[in-house]
Design a protein around this motif. Structure first.
Motif, PDB file in Angstrom:
ATOM      1  N   ALA A   2       0.821  -1.196   0.000  1.00  0.00           N
ATOM      2  CA  ALA A   2       0.000   0.000   0.000  1.00  0.00           C
ATOM      3  C   ALA A   2       0.864   1.258   0.000  1.00  0.00           C
ATOM      4  O   ALA A   2       1.951   1.289   0.585  1.00  0.00           O
ATOM      5  N   TYR A   3       0.362   2.284  -0.635  1.00  0.00           N
ATOM      6  CA  TYR A   3       1.076   3.557  -0.721  1.00  0.00           C
ATOM      7  C   TYR A   3       1.061   4.255   0.643  1.00  0.00           C
ATOM      8  O   TYR A   3       0.063   4.231   1.367  1.00  0.00           O
ATOM      9  N   PHE A  49       2.836  13.409  -7.667  1.00  0.00           N
ATOM     10  CA  PHE A  49       1.626  13.052  -6.927  1.00  0.00           C
ATOM     11  C   PHE A  49       0.820  11.948  -7.617  1.00  0.00           C
ATOM     12  O   PHE A  49      -0.303  11.655  -7.199  1.00  0.00           O
ATOM     13  N   ALA A  50       1.394  11.322  -8.626  1.00  0.00           N
ATOM     14  CA  ALA A  50       0.654  10.313  -9.392  1.00  0.00           C
ATOM     15  C   ALA A  50       0.199   9.156  -8.513  1.00  0.00           C
ATOM     16  O   ALA A  50      -0.968   8.738  -8.563  1.00  0.00           O
ATOM     17  N   GLU A  55      -3.948   5.986  -5.812  1.00  0.00           N
ATOM     18  CA  GLU A  55      -4.331   5.268  -4.597  1.00  0.00           C
ATOM     19  C   GLU A  55      -5.609   5.855  -4.005  1.00  0.00           C
ATOM     20  O   GLU A  55      -6.490   5.111  -3.558  1.00  0.00           O
ATOM     21  N   THR A  56      -5.732   7.153  -4.010  1.00  0.00           N
ATOM     22  CA  THR A  56      -6.925   7.782  -3.443  1.00  0.00           C
ATOM     23  C   THR A  56      -8.175   7.407  -4.227  1.00  0.00           C
ATOM     24  O   THR A  56      -9.224   7.068  -3.650  1.00  0.00           O
ATOM     25  N   VAL A  57      -8.094   7.428  -5.546  1.00  0.00           N
ATOM     26  CA  VAL A  57      -9.256   7.061  -6.358  1.00  0.00           C
ATOM     27  C   VAL A  57      -9.633   5.600  -6.130  1.00  0.00           C
ATOM     28  O   VAL A  57     -10.825   5.259  -5.979  1.00  0.00           O
ATOM     29  N   ARG A  58      -8.653   4.733  -6.080  1.00  0.00           N
ATOM     30  CA  ARG A  58      -8.945   3.307  -5.856  1.00  0.00           C
ATOM     31  C   ARG A  58      -9.569   3.082  -4.472  1.00  0.00           C
ATOM     32  O   ARG A  58     -10.514   2.302  -4.329  1.00  0.00           O
ATOM     33  N   THR A  76      -6.042   5.923   4.036  1.00  0.00           N
ATOM     34  CA  THR A  76      -4.935   5.016   3.805  1.00  0.00           C
ATOM     35  C   THR A  76      -5.558   3.628   3.681  1.00  0.00           C
ATOM     36  O   THR A  76      -6.698   3.411   4.108  1.00  0.00           O
ATOM     37  N   ASP A  77      -4.827   2.692   3.135  1.00  0.00           N
ATOM     38  CA  ASP A  77      -5.373   1.351   2.952  1.00  0.00           C
ATOM     39  C   ASP A  77      -5.762   0.721   4.286  1.00  0.00           C
ATOM     40  O   ASP A  77      -6.869   0.207   4.457  1.00  0.00           O
TER      41      ASP A  77
END
Length: 398
Positions: A2-3, A49-50, A55-58, A76-77
């Motif tokens: 996870a990011y 910021f890619a 990650e935020t959209v997912r 966060t995940d």
């Protein structure tokens, strides 16, 4: 893996350019098959910021079935995995309505958003500064539906603090210890973060509500208050420990069943558990998981005029099915032996086959593959133990 979000990520994602970029990335598929290609495209436009954008959209897509207004939240995940579903958080907040509350493990704010609707003053604290920044944004996003503006509620204060160091005089303390230790999910109260025994000691004498995994062994805690097990739409979501000052006299176990479409209901161990011992009736009923986990199967049976197939098994039986509950009408009963069972199912032209088991060491998928149903008629099997005998009930599929 996870990011890991930074404070810089949060500042960007909540800025006007970040919000626009999230809307753009929201149009990408971001499926396992397309993810690498999509990420390359996002990097060309948004560079550093890619990963945070993707990650935020997912995470927002995953959160949509769990949290209201999730399309505007930050996660966060790990925080999303542990976040309380909105319906469950609102149920807890309603039990605390009118009190001042301090959530000492507030994380990204899922509990705070519900508490803000029901309580006059709310404090949220956490050690993680990044999650606190997300909570501040999320509380504002939670107001969108009612106000049309991203604006944090005035009755909530956020502070960075250690959950084991009391820092407020709120009437009620609530906590949600992390259920992972050494990267693995744990059911050991002493390995939660913060450890449950330490948390209880830190707030001894205070009104306290602690969200826990329903798999914890609550008998080992010698908890003096109430253990409430909550399900939502048929899935057990959590258990909550309520200190004696927050529950009704005499209640030590409660099952609460929430539904997205129907009215909630609850059952406690002060309700009657007087049921008869009889032969199986016309129907088999598998009680909601909250009832089973809370140890209130007999209480549920008494409420609905049912009885148990066996005193040690959670399946119930009766001559009618409670309203809104799935029941299995018994067509036949036999001792569990695979060869005669397979012959009977083939004789009945069995096709789609649902298999429920309890009290027996049987893998439903493996059993289905050995039976090899080839017909067109759907059936359900309930395989359980009555006394010392493994027994199978052939039932009509509801």
């Amino acid at each position: 893996m996870a990011y890991t979000f930074s404070r810089d990520d949060i500042a960007y994602l909540t800025s006007a350019p970040g919000v626009a970029a999230l809307a753009e990335v929201g149009d990408f598929a971001l499926t396992p098959a397309s993810l690498l290609k999509d990420l390359e495209r996002v990097r060309k436009s948004h560079a550093d910021f890619a990963s945070a954008l993707v990650e935020t959209v997912r995470l927002r897509r995953r959160a949509a079935v769990k949290l209201d207004n999730a399309q505007h939240w930050l996660f966060t995940d790990d925080a999303l995995q542990q976040a309380t579903p909105t319906a469950v958080a609102r149920h807890r907040a309603q039990r605390l309505a009118g009190r001042t509350v301090h959530d000492v493990t507030c994380s990204i704010g899922a509990e705070l958003a519900a508490l803000a609707e029901a309580c006059p003053a709310v404090i949220g604290s956490d050690l993680d500064a990044t999650r606190l920044a997300m909570a501040a944004h999320n509380l504002g996003a939670a107001q969108l539906e009612s106000t049309g503006h991203v604006r944090s509620p005035r009755n909530v204060v956020l502070v960075q603090a250690d959950a084991l160091v009391p820092c407020s005089s709120a009437e009620v303390v609530i906590a949600d210890p992390a259920r992972r230790a050494d990267g693995r999910r744990t059911h050991d109260p002493a390995k939660l973060q913060p450890p449950l025994p330490d948390l209880l000691a830190a707030y001894a004498g205070r009104d306290l509500a602690v969200k826990c995994a329903p798999g914890l062994d609550f008998d080992k805690l010698a908890w003096a208050g109430e253990v409430e097990v909550v399900s939502l739409d048929g899935a057990v979501r959590e258990a909550c420990l309520w200190s004696p000052g927050l529950t009704e006299p005499g209640v030590t176990r409660r099952a609460t069943v929430l539904s997205s479409t129907g009215e909630p209901w609850t059952l406690t161990d002060v309700d009657s558990d007087d049921i008869p011992e009889r032969e199986p009736g016309e129907w088999i009923i598998d009680p909601d998981g909250a009832v089973v986990r809370a140890g209130l199967v007999r209480h549920y049976a008494a409420k609905h005029g049912l009885w148990q197939l066996d005193p040690r098994i959670a399946y119930l039986t009766g001559d009618k099915v409670p309203e809104g509950v799935r029941g299995f009408r018994i067509l036949d009963r036999m001792e569990f032996r695979e060869k005669p069972l397979r012959a009977e199912l083939h004789r009945r032209d069995c096709g789609p086959l649902e298999i429920l088991t309890r009290g027996v060491d049987i893998d439903p998928d493996a059993l289905r593959s050995r039976i090899k149903p080839r017909g067109s008629q759907p059936y359900s099997l309930v395989v359980t133990r009555i006394g010392r005998t493994a027994t199978v009930f052939l039932c009509a599929t509801p």
